[in-house]
Design a protein around this motif. Structure first.
Motif, PDB file in Angstrom:
ATOM      1  N   VAL A  85       1.030  -1.080   0.044  1.00 19.37           N
ATOM      2  CA  VAL A  85       0.205   0.092  -0.062  1.00 19.37           C
ATOM      3  C   VAL A  85       1.027   1.340   0.023  1.00 19.37           C
ATOM      4  O   VAL A  85       0.790   2.072  -0.831  1.00 19.37           O
ATOM      5  N   ASP A  86       1.935   1.271   0.838  1.00 11.87           N
ATOM      6  CA  ASP A  86       2.796   2.281   0.999  1.00 11.87           C
ATOM      7  C   ASP A  86       3.574   2.581  -0.481  1.00 11.87           C
ATOM      8  O   ASP A  86       3.693   3.547  -0.825  1.00 11.87           O
ATOM      9  N   ALA A  87       4.052   1.597  -0.879  1.00 10.17           N
ATOM     10  CA  ALA A  87       5.010   1.542  -2.021  1.00 10.17           C
ATOM     11  C   ALA A  87       4.258   2.021  -3.238  1.00 10.17           C
ATOM     12  O   ALA A  87       4.770   2.623  -4.203  1.00 10.17           O
ATOM     13  N   LEU A  88       3.124   1.497  -3.466  1.00  8.12           N
ATOM     14  CA  LEU A  88       2.405   1.918  -4.631  1.00  8.12           C
ATOM     15  C   LEU A  88       1.229   2.965  -4.435  1.00  8.12           C
ATOM     16  O   LEU A  88       0.563   3.397  -5.242  1.00  8.12           O
ATOM     17  N   ASN A  89       1.407   3.828  -3.338  1.00 10.45           N
ATOM     18  CA  ASN A  89       0.407   4.846  -3.003  1.00 10.45           C
ATOM     19  C   ASN A  89      -0.978   4.438  -3.206  1.00 10.45           C
ATOM     20  O   ASN A  89      -1.541   5.333  -3.968  1.00 10.45           O
ATOM     21  N   LEU A  90      -1.369   3.280  -2.737  1.00  9.60           N
ATOM     22  CA  LEU A  90      -2.624   2.744  -3.051  1.00  9.60           C
ATOM     23  C   LEU A  90      -3.473   3.665  -2.079  1.00  9.60           C
ATOM     24  O   LEU A  90      -3.666   3.496  -0.809  1.00  9.60           O
ATOM     25  N   GLU A  91      -4.367   4.450  -2.767  1.00  8.85           N
ATOM     26  CA  GLU A  91      -5.327   5.492  -1.737  1.00  8.85           C
ATOM     27  C   GLU A  91      -6.699   4.720  -1.563  1.00  8.85           C
ATOM     28  O   GLU A  91      -7.430   5.221  -0.667  1.00  8.85           O
ATOM     29  N   ASP A  92      -7.138   3.885  -2.289  1.00  7.71           N
ATOM     30  CA  ASP A  92      -8.562   3.073  -2.406  1.00  7.71           C
ATOM     31  C   ASP A  92      -8.638   2.029  -1.458  1.00  7.71           C
ATOM     32  O   ASP A  92      -9.482   1.253  -1.367  1.00  7.71           O
ATOM     33  N   ILE A  93      -7.440   1.513  -1.118  1.00  2.00           N
ATOM     34  CA  ILE A  93      -7.445   0.298  -0.170  1.00  2.00           C
ATOM     35  C   ILE A  93      -6.477   0.283   1.018  1.00  2.00           C
ATOM     36  O   ILE A  93      -5.655   1.175   1.127  1.00  2.00           O
ATOM     37  N   GLU A  94      -6.946  -0.103   2.058  1.00  2.00           N
ATOM     38  CA  GLU A  94      -6.083  -0.521   3.380  1.00  2.00           C
ATOM     39  C   GLU A  94      -5.478  -1.737   3.203  1.00  2.00           C
ATOM     40  O   GLU A  94      -5.891  -2.713   2.625  1.00  2.00           O
ATOM     41  N   ALA A  95      -4.307  -1.642   3.986  1.00  2.00           N
ATOM     42  CA  ALA A  95      -3.526  -2.930   4.012  1.00  2.00           C
ATOM     43  C   ALA A  95      -4.201  -3.957   4.451  1.00  2.00           C
ATOM     44  O   ALA A  95      -4.270  -5.421   3.820  1.00  2.00           O
ATOM     45  N   ASP A  96      -5.075  -3.952   5.504  1.00  2.00           N
ATOM     46  CA  ASP A  96      -5.885  -5.187   6.040  1.00  2.00           C
ATOM     47  C   ASP A  96      -7.041  -5.677   5.221  1.00  2.00           C
ATOM     48  O   ASP A  96      -7.679  -6.562   5.334  1.00  2.00           O
TER      49      ASP A  96
END
Length: 87
Positions: free
Chosen positions: A16-27
């Motif tokens: 999530v951090d490396a790809l800057n995923l804004e629409d999804i949480e890690a969990d």
């Protein structure tokens, strides 16, 4: 839905951090869901970014020409297991 292990939680947070995923949480990343295609929808550029992040965080080098690397990128669970076994 399968629960993430502690190692999978850390890997999901890295993704999530490396790809800057804004629409999804890690969990929210299901361990057995495909990372590419119909699953999380990642592409080859994302794979490169993930490989760099894993190299920096864990010191594990992922080589594109290695068949085991392609298999490792199938799911969060397989990627985590690969990194854990190569640390």
């Amino acid at each position: 839905m399968t629960q993430q292990t502690e190692a999978e939680q850390k890997m999901a947070a890295l993704l999530v951090d490396a790809l800057n995923l804004e629409d999804i949480e890690a969990d929210e990343i299901t361990p057995e869901e495909p990372l590419f295609g119909d699953g999380l929808g990642l592409d080859s550029i994302d794979a490169l970014e993930i490989a760099v992040a894993i190299s920096q965080e864990y010191g594990v080098k992922l080589k594109a020409e290695d068949e085991s690397t392609r298999e490792a990128f199938a799911t969060l669970r397989s990627l985590t297991a690969y990194v854990e076994s190569h640390k």
